[in-house]
Scaffold this motif. Structure first.
Motif, short mmCIF file in Angstrom:
data_model
loop_
_atom_site.label_atom_id
_atom_site.label_comp_id
_atom_site.label_asym_id
_atom_site.label_seq_id
_atom_site.Cartn_x
_atom_site.Cartn_y
_atom_site.Cartn_z
N ALA A 453 0.83 -1.21 0.00
CA ALA A 453 0.00 0.00 0.00
C ALA A 453 0.86 1.26 0.00
N MET A 454 1.96 1.25 0.75
CA MET A 454 2.85 2.41 0.79
C MET A 454 3.46 2.67 -0.58
N GLN A 455 3.85 1.62 -1.27
CA GLN A 455 4.44 1.79 -2.60
C GLN A 455 3.45 2.45 -3.56
N HIS A 456 2.18 2.02 -3.50
CA HIS A 456 1.16 2.63 -4.36
C HIS A 456 0.94 4.09 -3.98
N PHE A 457 0.89 4.37 -2.68
CA PHE A 457 0.67 5.74 -2.23
C PHE A 457 1.81 6.65 -2.68
N VAL A 458 3.05 6.21 -2.50
CA VAL A 458 4.20 7.03 -2.89
C VAL A 458 4.19 7.29 -4.39
N LYS A 459 3.88 6.28 -5.18
CA LYS A 459 3.84 6.47 -6.63
C LYS A 459 2.79 7.50 -7.03
N CYS A 460 1.60 7.40 -6.43
CA CYS A 460 0.53 8.36 -6.75
C CYS A 460 0.88 9.75 -6.26
N ALA A 461 1.43 9.85 -5.05
CA ALA A 461 1.77 11.15 -4.50
C ALA A 461 2.83 11.84 -5.34
N THR A 463 3.65 11.24 -8.65
CA THR A 463 3.43 11.39 -10.09
C THR A 463 2.01 11.77 -10.48
N LYS A 464 1.05 11.68 -9.56
CA LYS A 464 -0.35 11.93 -9.92
C LYS A 464 -0.93 13.15 -9.24
N THR A 465 -0.12 13.91 -8.55
CA THR A 465 -0.62 15.09 -7.84
C THR A 465 0.05 16.34 -8.38
N ALA A 466 -0.54 17.50 -8.03
CA ALA A 466 -0.01 18.78 -8.50
C ALA A 466 0.93 19.42 -7.49
N GLY A 467 1.03 18.86 -6.30
CA GLY A 467 1.91 19.44 -5.30
C GLY A 467 1.75 18.76 -3.96
N ASN A 468 2.60 19.13 -3.03
CA ASN A 468 2.58 18.50 -1.71
C ASN A 468 1.29 18.80 -0.96
N GLU A 469 0.68 19.96 -1.24
CA GLU A 469 -0.57 20.29 -0.57
C GLU A 469 -1.65 19.27 -0.88
N GLU A 470 -1.63 18.73 -2.08
CA GLU A 470 -2.60 17.71 -2.45
C GLU A 470 -2.31 16.39 -1.74
N VAL A 471 -1.04 16.13 -1.44
CA VAL A 471 -0.67 14.90 -0.75
C VAL A 471 -1.16 14.94 0.70
N ILE A 472 -0.88 16.05 1.38
CA ILE A 472 -1.29 16.13 2.79
C ILE A 472 -2.78 16.39 2.92
N GLY A 473 -3.41 16.89 1.85
CA GLY A 473 -4.86 17.03 1.83
C GLY A 473 -5.36 18.31 2.47
N GLY A 474 -6.61 18.61 2.17
CA GLY A 474 -7.26 19.79 2.73
C GLY A 474 -8.33 19.41 3.73
N MET A 475 -9.03 20.40 4.24
CA MET A 475 -10.07 20.18 5.23
C MET A 475 -11.40 19.91 4.52
N LEU A 487 -4.42 12.51 0.75
CA LEU A 487 -4.60 11.95 -0.58
C LEU A 487 -5.37 10.63 -0.54
N GLN A 488 -6.47 10.59 -1.27
CA GLN A 488 -7.31 9.39 -1.34
C GLN A 488 -7.02 8.66 -2.65
N CYS A 489 -5.96 7.88 -2.67
CA CYS A 489 -5.53 7.23 -3.91
C CYS A 489 -5.90 5.76 -3.96
N PHE A 490 -6.68 5.29 -2.99
CA PHE A 490 -7.16 3.91 -2.99
C PHE A 490 -8.67 3.91 -3.21
N ALA A 491 -9.17 2.80 -3.66
CA ALA A 491 -10.61 2.65 -3.86
C ALA A 491 -11.05 1.30 -3.34
N VAL A 492 -12.21 1.27 -2.70
CA VAL A 492 -12.80 0.02 -2.21
C VAL A 492 -14.05 -0.25 -3.05
N ARG A 493 -14.06 -1.38 -3.73
CA ARG A 493 -15.21 -1.71 -4.57
C ARG A 493 -16.30 -2.32 -3.71
#
Length: 558
Positions: A453-461, A463-475, A487-493
Motif C-alpha cells: 500500500a505504501m508503494q502505491h501511495f508514494v507512486k501516486c503522491a 506522479t499523480k498530484t499537483a503538489g505537496n498540498e494535495e498529498v497532505i490534503g485539505g479540510m 490523498l485518497q488514492c485507494f478505492a474500495v469496490r
C-alpha cells in the motif's frame, strides 16, 4: 595499603598522572619463585610501584635481575587458594578498566581481592619500560607457566597474556608497543569484547580505538573464534550482558561485520546462536542490531535444545525470561502457567508495536520516499521565476554585444500560478520509492500488505498530484466533522460503486486484521475516531484504485 586507582583515570588523556605512586593490594599476596634474587625483587617492585625507568631495568638486569620472572598473585578463602601467574610485561601495562584485568576473575571479586596499580608518569615512560623488558628477554607470545598444582583452578584466564591485558585495559599505547616488538595477534582472540567490566564513555572510546586499530592491522581477527571454537566475536558480544552503550555496541558489531564476522555461522553447540544467546543475557542493544541485520528466517529459528525448553525461538526465550522476572518480582513459584504468561508478555508488547511503532514507521517510510521531491520542488519554486529566455537578436546584427544589450523577455514562470506545479513535476524524478523497503514493519504478512500500500501511495503522491498540498490534503466535512483528508488514492469496490480511502485507512485495516489474528483488543485508530472503524472495513480483494479512464484496478493484496 591505599593508593590511587588506575581504574579511575581517563584513557584519552595524553599524559595521565596518578595522584600517588603506591600499590593498592587488598586480600592479594604476591608470591615470588623460590630463591628469587634481591635484584629481581627490586625489579618487580619497581614495576608494580611505577618507580623504575628503562635505564633502571637495564641496570638491575646487569646486576643479576631476571626479567623473565613470573610471580603468583594469590587470593584465598577457607576452602581454596586461587592464583594468577603473571609476567612483568603484564604488570607493566597501565590499566584503566574497572575491575582491572588482574582482578577481573569473578572468584577474586567474590572474595574481595583487589589489585589496582598506579599509572606510569607518561605514555612515553610506559613505552620505554615495555620495550626495555622485551629487549631484556621477556617473552611476548608465551603465557606464563601454569600455577602450582596446589591451586584449585588452572585455566587460561589465570595466565593472562600481555596482549590481551592491553586490550582489556583499553591501552592503545601498550598494544602498539607490544605489536611493534613482535607480539602475535592471530590466535589470541584479541577482538573479543571484555565482559564483567564497568564502562564509562571514556573507556568505550579507548576500547573502540583498540578494535579499529586491530582490524586495520589484521581484518581476519574479526572472524577468529576462541580456542574452544565456540566463541566468535558476535557470540561474545551477545553474551556479555547489558554492559556497553547502544552507540558502542552497534559500532563494534558493525566494525566486526564489515571485516568479515558472520552473524549466522553455525556454532559447535547449536543452542549458542548470537540472537538466542542475547535473548538470555538481555543486552537489548545487541538484540536490536542483530534483528536489523538478520533475515526473518534466522530471527525465527528455534533451537534444538535449550534450558527453558526445546524448540524455542529467540522471542520465546525472551518472553520466558520476562515472565520469570515478573513471577520473581511477585515472589511466586514457577509453575505450569509460566508459558502462558510468557505468551501474554509477547502479545502485550506486540499491541504496543501495532499502536505506536508501526504507524510511525509508515510515516517515516513515506516521508523518506517523498523528501527528495519536496526539497527539489521547494528550491525550484524559487529558482524558476529567475530563469530568462535568451534575448532576441535582429536579422542584421547577431553579434554577442548586441544580444547582451537587447531587452530580456520576462520568465514565463513569473506570469503563471503553475510554477509550484512545474517544480513538483520536475522534483518527481528525484523521489525515492526504495525508501519504503528500508523500514521494519513486524510480521511478514502485515508487513507485505502495508508496504504494498505504501508503494502505491508514494507512486501516486509523486506522479499523480499537483503538489505537496494535495498529498497532505485539505479540510473537508467527514461524517459531520471538519477534518483533514489526505490523498485518497485507494478505492474500495462495494458492488457497483467504489469508495475512496487513503493510506491511513488501509494501514489501520491491516492493524485490525493483525490484532484479530492474535486476539488483541485496544488498537488505537488515531484519526476520524467519530466514525469508529466503519470506514476501514473491507476485504483485501475489494481494495484497488481507479485509473485515469475511471476503471477500477485491484491492488493485488491478499
Amino acid at each position: 595499603m591505599s593508593a590511587s586507582s588506575s581504574a579511575g583515570q581517563q584513557p584519552q588523556q595524553p599524559h595521565p598522572q596518578p595522584q600517588q605512586q603506591e600499590v593498592k593490594i587488598e586480600k592479594v599476596e604476591a608470591l615470588f619463585p623460590p630463591n628469587t634474587s634481591n635484584a629481581t625483587k627490586r625489579l618487580v617492585q619497581g614495576i608494580m610501584r611505577r618507580t623504575i625507568t628503562p635505564d633502571g631495568i637495564r641496570q638491575l638486569v646487569r646486576k643479576g635481575a631476571d626479567p623473565r620472572v613470573c610471580i603468583d598473585l594469590i587470593t584465598s578463602r577457607s576452602d581454596a587458594a586461587y592464583r594468577r601467574r603473571v609476567c612483568l610485561l603484564t604488570l607493566a601495562i597501565d590499566d584503566w578498566s574497572t575491575p582491572t584485568a588482574l582482578e577481573c576473575a569473578a572468584v577474586w571479586l567474590a572474595i574481595g581481592g583487589r589489585l589496582v596499580l598506579p599509572l606510569w608518569p607518561s605514555r612515553e615512560t610506559q613505552t620505554g619500560v615495555l620495550s626495555a623488558l622485551i629487549q631484556e628477554g621477556v617473552g611476548l607470545n608465551e603465557p606464563p607457566t601454569s600455577p602450582a598444582p596446589a591451586a584449585r583452578i588452572s585455566t587460561d584466564w589465570l595466565k593472562p597474556k600481555p596482549i590481551r591485558v592491553a586490550v582489556r585495559a583499553a591501552n592503545l599505547t601498550a598494544l602498539k608497543t607490544l605489536v611493534a616488538n613482535g607480539a602475535a595477534l592471530q590466535g589470541r582472540q584479541v577482538a573479543l569484547l571484555p565482559g564483567g567490566v564497568r564502562v564509562t564513555e571514556q573507556y568505550e572510546a579507548a576500547l573502540m580505538a583498540i578494535y579499529k586499530h586491530l582490524v586495520k592491522l589484521n581484518p581476519c581477527l574479526a572472524t577468529e573464534a576462541a580456542a574452544d571454537g565456540d566463541w566468535s566475536v558476535i557470540l561474545r558480544a551477545a553474551s556479555v550482558g547489558r554492559v556497553y552503550s547502544r552507540a558502542f555496541i552497534h559500532g563494534y558489531l558493525q566494525l566486526m561485520m564489515d571485516n568479515g564476522a558472520s552473524l549466522t555461522a553455525p556454532q559447535q553447540q547449536p543452542m549458542f546462536q548470537p540472537l538466542q544467546r542475547a535473548a538470555v543475557t538481555s543486552p537489548y542493544h545487541v538484540i536490536e542490531w542483530l534483528c536489523q541485520h538478520l533475515s526473518p528466517a534466522h530471527i525465527n529459528t528455534a533451537t534444538a535444545h535449550w534450558p527453558f525448553g526445546a524448540h524455542q525461538t529467540p522471542l520465546g526465550i525472551a518472553a520466558i525470561k520476562v515472565a520469570v522476572w515478573q513471577r520473581q518480582a511477585r515472589s511466586e513459584q514457577r509453575d505450569e502457567t509460566e508459558s502462558r504468561e510468557a505468551h501474554g508478555v509477547v502479545l502485550a508488547e506486540y499491541l504496543t508495536v501495532l499502536n505506536d511503532e508501526l504507524p510511525q514507521a509508515v510515516m517515516d517510510g513515506v516521508n523518506g520516499a517523498l523528501c527528495p521531491q519536496r526539497d527539489a520542488a521547494n528550491m525550484l519554486t524559487w529558482l524558476l521565476p529567475l530563469a530568462r529566455p535568451a534575448p532576441p537578436t535582429t536579422p542584421t546584427d547577431t553579434s554577442t554585444a548586441a544580444a547582451a544589450h537587447a531587452p530580456a523577455a520576462p520568465s514565463p514562470f513569473a506570469l503563471t500560478d503553475a510554477t509550484a506545479q512545474v517544480a513538483w513535476k520536475i522534483g518527481a524524478f528525484l523521489h525515492e520509492p526504495e525508501a519504503v523497503d528500508t523500514i521494519t514493519l513486524g510480521q511478514p504478512v502485515v508487513a507485505h500488505r502495508i508496504k504494498r500500500a505504501m508503494q502505491h501511495f508514494v507512486k501516486c503522491a509523486a506522479t499523480k498530484t499537483a503538489g505537496n498540498e494535495e498529498v497532505i490534503g485539505g479540510m473537508a466535512n467527514v461524517g459531520g466533522r471538519v477534518v483533514r483528508v489526505p490523498l485518497q488514492c485507494f478505492a474500495v469496490r462495494e458492488g457497483p460503486r467504489v469508495r475512496r480511502v487513503g493510506l491511513r485507512e488501509v494501514v489501520h485495516r491491516a492493524r485490525l486484521v493483525e490484532a484479530a489474528r492474535y486476539g488483541l483488543t485496544g488498537v488505537v485508530k488515531g484519526f476520524n475516531t467519530h466514525l469508529g472503524n466503519d470506514d476501514c472495513q473491507f476485504g483485501w480483494g475489494q481494495l484497488g484504485w481507479v485509473n485515469d479512464i475511471g476503471l477500477f484496478k485491484p491492488l493485488g493484496i491478499n
